[in-house]
Design a protein around this motif. Sequence first.
Motif, mmCIF file in Angstrom:
data_model
loop_
_atom_site.group_PDB
_atom_site.id
_atom_site.type_symbol
_atom_site.label_atom_id
_atom_site.label_comp_id
_atom_site.label_asym_id
_atom_site.label_seq_id
_atom_site.Cartn_x
_atom_site.Cartn_y
_atom_site.Cartn_z
ATOM 1 N N LEU B 571 -10.856 15.698 -2.507
ATOM 2 C CA LEU B 571 -11.425 14.218 -3.347
ATOM 3 C C LEU B 571 -10.022 13.853 -2.652
ATOM 4 N N PHE B 572 -9.626 12.475 -2.693
ATOM 5 C CA PHE B 572 -8.153 11.923 -1.459
ATOM 6 C C PHE B 572 -6.491 12.635 -2.283
ATOM 7 N N ALA B 573 -6.773 13.009 -3.951
ATOM 8 C CA ALA B 573 -5.791 13.379 -4.405
ATOM 9 C C ALA B 573 -5.188 14.586 -3.207
ATOM 10 N N ASP B 574 -6.955 15.397 -2.941
ATOM 11 C CA ASP B 574 -6.480 16.752 -2.257
ATOM 12 C C ASP B 574 -5.863 16.544 -0.995
ATOM 13 N N ALA B 575 -6.139 15.349 -0.427
ATOM 14 C CA ALA B 575 -5.796 15.512 0.854
ATOM 15 C C ALA B 575 -4.083 15.000 1.083
ATOM 16 N N CYS B 576 -3.849 14.586 -0.108
ATOM 17 C CA CYS B 576 -2.241 13.684 -0.410
ATOM 18 C C CYS B 576 -1.459 14.617 -1.150
ATOM 19 N N THR B 577 -0.396 14.186 -0.598
ATOM 20 C CA THR B 577 1.034 15.632 -0.344
ATOM 21 C C THR B 577 2.094 15.051 -2.029
ATOM 22 N N PRO B 578 3.354 15.525 -2.570
ATOM 23 C CA PRO B 578 4.462 15.238 -2.611
ATOM 24 C C PRO B 578 5.100 15.130 -1.658
ATOM 25 N N ASP B 579 6.336 13.816 -1.872
ATOM 26 C CA ASP B 579 6.856 13.326 -0.808
ATOM 27 C C ASP B 579 6.297 12.874 0.281
ATOM 28 N N ALA B 580 5.212 11.912 -0.628
ATOM 29 C CA ALA B 580 4.320 10.877 0.830
ATOM 30 C C ALA B 580 5.376 10.429 1.520
ATOM 31 N N LYS B 581 4.298 10.581 3.141
ATOM 32 C CA LYS B 581 5.603 10.237 3.465
ATOM 33 C C LYS B 581 6.637 9.005 3.815
ATOM 34 N N ASP B 582 5.826 7.794 3.797
ATOM 35 C CA ASP B 582 6.298 6.204 3.853
ATOM 36 C C ASP B 582 7.526 6.197 2.363
ATOM 37 N N SER B 583 7.605 7.139 1.640
ATOM 38 C CA SER B 583 8.059 7.044 0.592
ATOM 39 C C SER B 583 9.634 6.689 0.629
ATOM 40 N N LEU B 584 10.563 7.479 1.473
ATOM 41 C CA LEU B 584 11.950 7.790 1.407
ATOM 42 C C LEU B 584 11.958 6.943 2.802
ATOM 43 N N ALA B 585 11.249 6.288 3.302
ATOM 44 C CA ALA B 585 11.615 5.310 4.846
ATOM 45 C C ALA B 585 11.727 3.960 3.814
ATOM 46 N N PHE B 586 10.407 3.621 2.921
ATOM 47 C CA PHE B 586 10.498 2.054 2.467
ATOM 48 C C PHE B 586 11.813 2.412 2.186
ATOM 49 N N ASP B 587 12.038 3.227 1.089
ATOM 50 C CA ASP B 587 13.356 3.045 -0.060
ATOM 51 C C ASP B 587 14.123 3.167 0.920
ATOM 52 N N ASP B 588 14.273 3.564 2.186
ATOM 53 C CA ASP B 588 15.794 2.953 2.611
ATOM 54 C C ASP B 588 15.245 1.576 3.656
ATOM 55 N N ALA B 589 14.495 1.116 3.876
ATOM 56 C CA ALA B 589 14.195 0.349 4.295
ATOM 57 C C ALA B 589 14.332 -1.306 3.203
ATOM 58 N N VAL B 590 13.959 -0.996 1.888
ATOM 59 C CA VAL B 590 14.735 -1.618 1.468
ATOM 60 C C VAL B 590 15.656 -2.085 0.187
ATOM 61 N N ALA B 591 16.476 -0.793 0.372
ATOM 62 C CA ALA B 591 18.455 -0.304 -0.105
ATOM 63 C C ALA B 591 18.872 -1.159 1.574
ATOM 64 N N GLN B 592 18.616 -1.341 2.616
ATOM 65 C CA GLN B 592 19.047 -2.023 3.587
ATOM 66 C C GLN B 592 19.295 -3.451 3.278
ATOM 67 N N TYR B 593 18.238 -3.740 3.162
ATOM 68 C CA TYR B 593 17.886 -4.927 2.985
ATOM 69 C C TYR B 593 18.322 -5.904 1.698
ATOM 70 N N LEU B 594 18.735 -5.406 1.063
ATOM 71 C CA LEU B 594 19.210 -5.303 -0.126
ATOM 72 C C LEU B 594 20.721 -5.541 -0.230
ATOM 73 N N ALA B 595 21.014 -4.567 0.648
ATOM 74 C CA ALA B 595 23.146 -4.765 0.995
ATOM 75 C C ALA B 595 22.262 -5.639 2.322
ATOM 76 N N ASN B 596 21.748 -5.456 2.376
ATOM 77 C CA ASN B 596 22.548 -7.097 3.578
ATOM 78 C C ASN B 596 20.982 -7.920 4.453
ATOM 79 N N LYS B 597 20.982 -9.044 4.157
ATOM 80 C CA LYS B 597 19.529 -9.453 4.053
ATOM 81 C C LYS B 597 20.081 -10.024 5.657
ATOM 82 N N THR B 598 19.974 -9.156 6.361
ATOM 83 C CA THR B 598 19.174 -9.852 7.757
ATOM 84 C C THR B 598 18.515 -10.008 7.980
#
Lengths: 688, 688
Positions: B571-598
């Motif tokens: 099933l889909f859950a069996d193809a997914c893993t912890p630390d999903a690939k986009d999580s950290l990158a998106f969190d970084d993007a959000v943090a950068q944007y919130l710090a500096n809304k360029t």
Amino acid sequence: MKYLLVLLLAGVTASAQIKKEQLNLMPWPQSVVLNDGNFALNKNFKVNITGNPNPRIFGGVTRFLRRLDGRTGIFFEQGFITKLNEVPTAELQINCTKSGKIGLYEDESYHLDIKTNKITINATSDLGALHGLETLLQMLQNNNTSFYFPASKISDFPRFTWRGLMVDAARHFQPVDVIKRNIDALAATKMNVLHWHLVDDQGWRIEMKKHPKLIEKASDGMYYTQEEIKNIVKYADERGILIVPEIDVPGHASAILTAYPEIGSKVITLTGGTSEKNIQGTAIATYGIERNAGIFSPTLDPSNPKTYQLLSELFDEVCPLFPGAYFHIGGDENEGKDWDSNPKIQEFKKKNKLTTNHELQTYFTMQLIPMLKKHGKQLMGWEEILTKNMSKDAIIHAWRGPNEGVVAGQSLIESVKKGYKTVMSNGYYIDLLYPIASHYLNDPMPKGADLTAEEKARVLGGEATMWTELVSPLTIDSRLWPRTVAIAERLWSAEDITDLASMRRRLDVVSFRLEELGITHIRNKDVILRNISNNQNIDFVEEFTNVCEPLKGYKRNKGGTEYQMYSPLTLFADACTPDAKDSLAFDDAVAQYLANKTPENKAKVTAFLNKWIAVNKGLVELSANAPLIQHFLPLSKKLNDASQELLLVLDNKSTLKVDDLKNLIELCNSKDHADVELSVYESLKKLI
Amino acid sequence: MKYLLVLLLAGVTASAQIKKEQLNLMPWPQSVVLNDGNFALNKNFKVNITGNPNPRIFGGVTRFLRRLDGRTGIFFEQGFITKLNEVPTAELQINCTKSGKIGLYEDESYHLDIKTNKITINATSDLGALHGLETLLQMLQNNNTSFYFPASKISDFPRFTWRGLMVDAARHFQPVDVIKRNIDALAATKMNVLHWHLVDDQGWRIEMKKHPKLIEKASDGMYYTQEEIKNIVKYADERGILIVPEIDVPGHASAILTAYPEIGSKVITLTGGTSEKNIQGTAIATYGIERNAGIFSPTLDPSNPKTYQLLSELFDEVCPLFPGAYFHIGGDENEGKDWDSNPKIQEFKKKNKLTTNHELQTYFTMQLIPMLKKHGKQLMGWEEILTKNMSKDAIIHAWRGPNEGVVAGQSLIESVKKGYKTVMSNGYYIDLLYPIASHYLNDPMPKGADLTAEEKARVLGGEATMWTELVSPLTIDSRLWPRTVAIAERLWSAEDITDLASMRRRLDVVSFRLEELGITHIRNKDVILRNISNNQNIDFVEEFTNVCEPLKGYKRNKGGTEYQMYSPLTLFADACTPDAKDSLAFDDAVAQYLANKTPENKAKVTAFLNKWIAVNKGLVELSANAPLIQHFLPLSKKLNDASQELLLVLDNKSTLKVDDLKNLIELCNSKDHADVELSVYESLKKLI
């Protein structure tokens, strides 16, 4: 209102009747009739078995349920099936009249009847029922939300009784899990013979308790234990597959002679003494396991009684591991070089009135027949064993064709006319990486040959051969599949099932479904590409494999010394396959454009050309951090250059002279890079 | 001139010195010094071995060459290495003082010295040399055309002597090839123990010649033959891995009791007779193999002498298969329910002055110590075996933590303080699919605990545990890897190697390299996705796995009855893993944007949001022909809706009320679809 409409449409989808030509059945059954309605699958779906089947059916049905679980995500309630008549009210009823015997001429027919509320499989033996279950799995359909089987009646039986695959475990050793998963794939495609090539110049692969030297000296530690062999034979039996072992003699004997040089044919002349008195003598040659590919001279000595003594002992140990009725003794490609230069063997020939080496080999082979008969086994050998004195009990394995200077099919015709049961492999050498169509259209029953009904009956069937000089456990599945399914259809289905487009369409689905059996032909390609691209994005490398095919026939590894039996084969050519994905599509686009030069048709062609330009750009960028890309970058550059110029040609903007343009295209005919060739070269040529 | 320049630049690239922080070594060695220059690899590269190593080094070096072949495509001339000092002039010289012993406290250190024209590995034992070869493979660098090792000196040794992985072969049976390839992966990451959980409620997995009932009745035909076990033990030995078998008693006993109900604790009370005369009696309960997940009551009867008789016989047959010095007897999660309701057992407790079930279990466990000692084995058990009377010879396996109501690390501290050697698994339950950081930062040596040097020395190390209730052969590798590498580093490297960013960067490469050992964590994901998408393009489904993580802890399969031990888990859950690939990158993007809304920072965030909108559109289209997509489509819709609204928010164009917006985002916190959760939910929240 909007939602209601969607639901109504979904309802329409669900009950839409599928057409026969939309079914992805392969091998195509002898008779298929579609009826109205569908059998809908749900969690309560259960199976019941009645009659007198072999217990192998229990495992077969349990695996069927698990595969249906996996495909549908439904996860049925029914777990392991271990008894007859466990669920009399089950939706799927399987009845078998008798226990199936693993061997030739068994009744493998089945009748599958899918009604909207009940499915039945009736078969004489459980072997037929297993085939019926595979067909049922292939009948699975879905709409957007659910899975079902279309109501239908299928009656089916095989055209040939011998539907085999040979796997060479000597050149590149193939571990137990490789053999097992391919047995599953054979069963799924209604094949019934695994011919296991266990001994060759490159190694002896059978654990020998009484002759341990064979594995100590001639296996590099890569062999199957007797328990593993028994386990595989059982595994095959449970799936309806006969295992035919092969020990290749008297040629291909480097491994045997590495352990037992005393029965080899090679003579070494020793010269010594003084200037007054010359002393001459002979000594036994020593042998080593062969690391390269080719035909080698090490050959057993047919004049030496010890040869027969040893072979008899080896058969005594090996035969009981294989309950099947056939034993393949090879017999191919013995050039007799060492026989010609051995005075004792020459003398032996004279004494026994054997005028040719061929007759000498027949003498040798005839000695093996009683050794095998003792264990209830019939001897089988490659066509070279066929001479005028060969026993009619022997089964002939026809393999030579145009590449060996023999007219295609000729060996088989000769063999059956002379009274031998014959299996056909010429035209099924899938290791040579020819296009699938060449195998699919190759019929074991020779067309136009004047054969009597009796002679025709001697054509047992055919066998795909997977020699492994250039095949490792990582790549073997992509060399075997999906092309072997086309051969399976040739051997099972009616003679007139030959439509290439239909075969390709069905194959696409059947190939994908092989993944559920653990076949790695799709997944392992990306493994190689990730290694080549050095953990960078593989999209461009993958696109380039869509127009590249490994060199065909014996063109790769010329001389047999570039790659060894321990080479890991992780190169670009190992990721490429015959019938490269874009070839046909591009050829179609070119043909349409040339027939009708509309802007739309032109756009289809330029889309390909532009893609290849982009691929080349992408590969150049990747190559900065991926040395393995350099191997094929020059070829990509050639395709890029031709594509760029052809774009100009299509726009009538090219300023190149015709000859220069031709030369530019001709560069795309290169076979000099990375052991591959561009599959679109012929189509490119059509554009100028 | 142009070409000359390119060549010069290539030269510059080739000789550019790599920096220490660019090396992808993992586990990070104790000391790394980089020097000037490089050792260039070519086809003539050869290896030579000297000293007094165990012969396992020959296979180890041969495999090293083949892996280097595969990575570089160079295919070195040297084939099999079978002798000491074969090539005295070889570029790589390996010297070992002595033969390495598989077990605790062996010297596993090595010194790797890479000079521009010579490489040496010096190690006390071949086990150290094998580690050195793995480090050398990790040192491989490349420019655009060639491969080389940077000149360097590495001295290395492990911090802990027990660096283990437990694999549960009872819940979902794991075939031989799964075990073998994971042994290779353990060796590649410098682990040294495979703890093999062979018996549990769901099955007995060891062929028993003297007690065949165990496999006939309690294995469903899924077990390891004794030869397979010996073969795996040998395979592990050749790679420096100790195998610790586990037979879990007295609880987790459904399988044993299915075969031997007479030693179970459950009592059935029979009532009969007439209204005049009541007849009461007891009978032995029957048991069945457990199909579900959970903690079950079937428990051996500690008051029955037959129990000890049988266990003694079982150990007599099983112990000789495992030459290692440790035997794990489980001992966990015995709730004693059947003990409490069995009058005979209650009587036995009284008679033996055992006031609690815990004391009764200690009585039981103490009986096993001499049974194992007889075979030279030390008893090991999960922490529940620890009571005041437990022998100090027993090794305690600490596992309980906050999930079981115990402070993290507390069990281990208690155990070592009480004088027991202890292995730590709390915090290493990788089957629970927690983020890698949680395991990486979990040190077996408790911080802040007031331990003496002696007590500290009792902390043997740690063990990752792979329980397989929700893990099949198809998915086990992606559950094990790459997270187990982080645990391997924790157990091998210095305590202060804790930089998460560095670990993640190195892990990306080390994880990819595990593919060459046959580890399927990357390739099998696509197999599942192809099945889910029904042979359509998998790009959108793959993109969606980049923001989805399987439910953590014990949240999936609540109650333990949704999935069975025979469920294929595709099933889909069996193809997914912890630390999903986009999580950290998106969190970084959000943090950068919130710090500096360029505008640039905003664009990074909107790129993600637009991607998820496109993914949802793509999934909707695919779902028309792929019912399995319906399972997670509602979750994709929620992310789509949130993304669309957030795009408006970022442009100040949203007309939603704050509460409605919050609700919309809160929908992304759903755990109701396809056993997964959106890993970007927390980051999405930050945007409002």
